[in-house]
Design a protein around this motif. Sequence first.
Motif, PDB file in Angstrom:
ATOM      1  N   ARG A 341     -16.054 -22.226   3.173  1.00  0.00           N
ATOM      2  CA  ARG A 341     -17.510 -22.214   3.892  1.00  0.00           C
ATOM      3  C   ARG A 341     -17.561 -20.600   4.152  1.00  0.00           C
ATOM      4  O   ARG A 341     -18.899 -20.050   4.041  1.00  0.00           O
ATOM      5  N   TYR A 342     -16.553 -19.889   4.425  1.00  0.00           N
ATOM      6  CA  TYR A 342     -16.730 -18.316   4.381  1.00  0.00           C
ATOM      7  C   TYR A 342     -15.317 -17.795   4.560  1.00  0.00           C
ATOM      8  O   TYR A 342     -14.491 -18.246   5.106  1.00  0.00           O
ATOM      9  N   THR A 343     -15.299 -16.693   3.572  1.00  0.00           N
ATOM     10  CA  THR A 343     -13.965 -16.359   3.517  1.00  0.00           C
ATOM     11  C   THR A 343     -13.274 -15.069   4.411  1.00  0.00           C
ATOM     12  O   THR A 343     -12.052 -15.043   4.556  1.00  0.00           O
ATOM     13  N   LEU A 344     -14.083 -14.628   5.252  1.00  0.00           N
ATOM     14  CA  LEU A 344     -13.595 -13.629   5.977  1.00  0.00           C
ATOM     15  C   LEU A 344     -12.712 -13.861   7.160  1.00  0.00           C
ATOM     16  O   LEU A 344     -11.588 -13.170   7.350  1.00  0.00           O
ATOM     17  N   PRO A 345     -12.734 -15.179   7.484  1.00  0.00           N
ATOM     18  CA  PRO A 345     -11.684 -15.461   8.726  1.00  0.00           C
ATOM     19  C   PRO A 345     -10.097 -15.327   8.188  1.00  0.00           C
ATOM     20  O   PRO A 345      -9.149 -14.641   8.724  1.00  0.00           O
ATOM     21  N   LEU A 346     -10.110 -15.515   7.042  1.00  0.00           N
ATOM     22  CA  LEU A 346      -8.732 -15.672   6.486  1.00  0.00           C
ATOM     23  C   LEU A 346      -8.625 -14.650   5.248  1.00  0.00           C
ATOM     24  O   LEU A 346      -7.292 -13.981   5.326  1.00  0.00           O
ATOM     25  N   SER A 347      -9.546 -14.323   4.459  1.00  0.00           N
ATOM     26  CA  SER A 347      -9.100 -12.992   3.576  1.00  0.00           C
ATOM     27  C   SER A 347      -9.177 -11.613   4.387  1.00  0.00           C
ATOM     28  O   SER A 347      -8.199 -10.890   3.960  1.00  0.00           O
ATOM     29  N   GLY A 348      -9.853 -11.315   5.353  1.00  0.00           N
ATOM     30  CA  GLY A 348      -9.793 -10.494   6.345  1.00  0.00           C
ATOM     31  C   GLY A 348      -8.523 -10.378   6.983  1.00  0.00           C
ATOM     32  O   GLY A 348      -7.885  -9.179   6.928  1.00  0.00           O
ATOM     33  N   HIS A 349      -7.722 -11.307   7.445  1.00  0.00           N
ATOM     34  CA  HIS A 349      -6.486 -11.670   7.978  1.00  0.00           C
ATOM     35  C   HIS A 349      -5.504 -10.952   6.823  1.00  0.00           C
ATOM     36  O   HIS A 349      -4.581 -10.105   7.026  1.00  0.00           O
ATOM     37  N   GLY A 350      -5.532 -11.529   5.625  1.00  0.00           N
ATOM     38  CA  GLY A 350      -4.589 -11.294   4.444  1.00  0.00           C
ATOM     39  C   GLY A 350      -4.759  -9.654   4.297  1.00  0.00           C
ATOM     40  O   GLY A 350      -3.811  -9.021   3.907  1.00  0.00           O
ATOM     41  N   ARG A 351      -5.987  -9.118   4.412  1.00  0.00           N
ATOM     42  CA  ARG A 351      -6.254  -7.571   4.234  1.00  0.00           C
ATOM     43  C   ARG A 351      -5.165  -6.778   5.262  1.00  0.00           C
ATOM     44  O   ARG A 351      -4.641  -5.824   4.814  1.00  0.00           O
ATOM     45  N   GLY A 352      -5.093  -7.305   6.485  1.00  0.00           N
ATOM     46  CA  GLY A 352      -4.348  -6.825   7.469  1.00  0.00           C
ATOM     47  C   GLY A 352      -2.875  -6.611   7.179  1.00  0.00           C
ATOM     48  O   GLY A 352      -1.966  -5.925   7.152  1.00  0.00           O
TER      49      GLY A 352
END
Length: 529
Positions: A341-352
């Motif tokens: 649906r949208y990648t930011l909630p998880l891919s942004g977390h992984g970036r951290g």
Amino acid sequence: MHVVLTLVLLGVAAPGGHRVPPADSTSAPDLVALYRDFRETRLPPVEAGVPDYSPDAMVHQFQALRELQHRLQEMDTAGWSGSWKVDYRLVEAEMRGMEFEHRVTRPWLRDPAFYAVINFQFGPKMHRAWSLPSIPLQQEQVDDVRQRLTAIPLILEQARGNLTEPAADLAHIAVYTMGEQLRRMERFLDDLRFHHPELVAPAEDARRAMAEWRQWLQTEGPGMAPNAGVGVEAYDWYLEHVMLLPYRWDDLLVLSLREYEEAVAALQLRAHANRHTPVLEPVASRDAYGTRFNEAMAHYHRFLVGSELFTLPDYLGPPPIWDGSWSPETRNDYFQTVMDRYTLPLSGHGRGHTIDAEIRARDERPIRGQPRLYFVDGVRQEAFAIGKEKFLYAMGLVDDIPRAHELMQNLRAFRAARAVADLRMHSNEQTFQDAFQYVVDHTPQGWVPMDSPTLWHDLELYLRTPLYGVGYVIGPIQIERLLTEAVLQRGDDFHLTEFMDEFLAAGLIPLELVAEEILGTALPGTHRR
């Protein structure tokens, strides 16, 4: 305090990526030597590729730990800098992590999954768990592979004798994980038949021993003690002495339940506010997923740079590009449901987590620069990964994508439900299966199926590593407390970027020690020593 100067004094890469040595690397040589001895002591003896977890070996190891703890207590820390005193407490916490392992979790005699002969996932496992090499092998690898294959039946034979107090839940987990190890061994065996026929016989013996071990667990598991949690009293000791948290088990349960309730309420309020806005539909194809991923990560990177939340090191480079991974077969599982649906909630977390890993890789301090033992940095890792996530959302990261806020709240509820399950498994109020059902029932919108591999992996990890699941809740709470204390202490001199740079420069250490490092004070909490 100037940020670059702070980083230089702490011996970490400065914002431009320049590496500098620790300023006082010889201030506490006895502590560094002791820490190196400790890291050697925690490894069991190995003979012919077989690590020794026998009762005699573990008694000897625990006695060696006690001697090291005594040496630590006898050290005179007068005159040490504040940073070295923080390192002292870090060493103390890791030693207590090993003490907790020997006194409470004792995986070598309670946890069949500890004897993982094939290494394929997170979680506690025996020394020398094997990551299968690529085929064909280099000639110099052949003897090592033969020894490792030959050792597998001996390891599992030893395991049956060592497991004097196995728990049914842990045996249930071991049956599942050994099934995956067998599948990997069978694929490896097929490759050996083609490329290395001389290794087929020991590989077949290893596969046979693994299958017999799994069958033994299936037969004996139902008669084992049902629960595997450490109990509330032991959990409280672990929180105080290993994780250095100012909370007890019941505090964490209240905080986790409150987090869940707030997330569910926020999800409903967001959905109501967005009721006239089209929902985020799952992508329909691989290419569509790749396009959405790349656009989201480019947006995330631009926003992160513009936010000046912290100084981005030069070595981090551009935002990640989609690697081509996407499978319709995994779309019934939670994380793929969100990502489609949208990648930011998880891919942004992984970036951290990536940023933390890059900083640690450049940290040359002899103690803090080492990978942490016994999960003592677990809450700190989630404090940054999720804390940064929350900070950026509060600053407007997805304000142009209203429905993305609903995904964030769903994810937040999922994390909180898993934290409650973590706590109740360890208080022995819930079995593994009870906890699984609880999370399925409490994840909004029915996004976790009963056959969820994601949830299976998460809960088995939480049962075998206390506090792992709670870290997703308590980590961001702790960084918010730390930020609040900095604001109260510094007043008009508080600057967010400087605070975050100091936070990262302190290293991957418990938040209590980060507070001592950058504020000179402990974090507020409900319980203190």
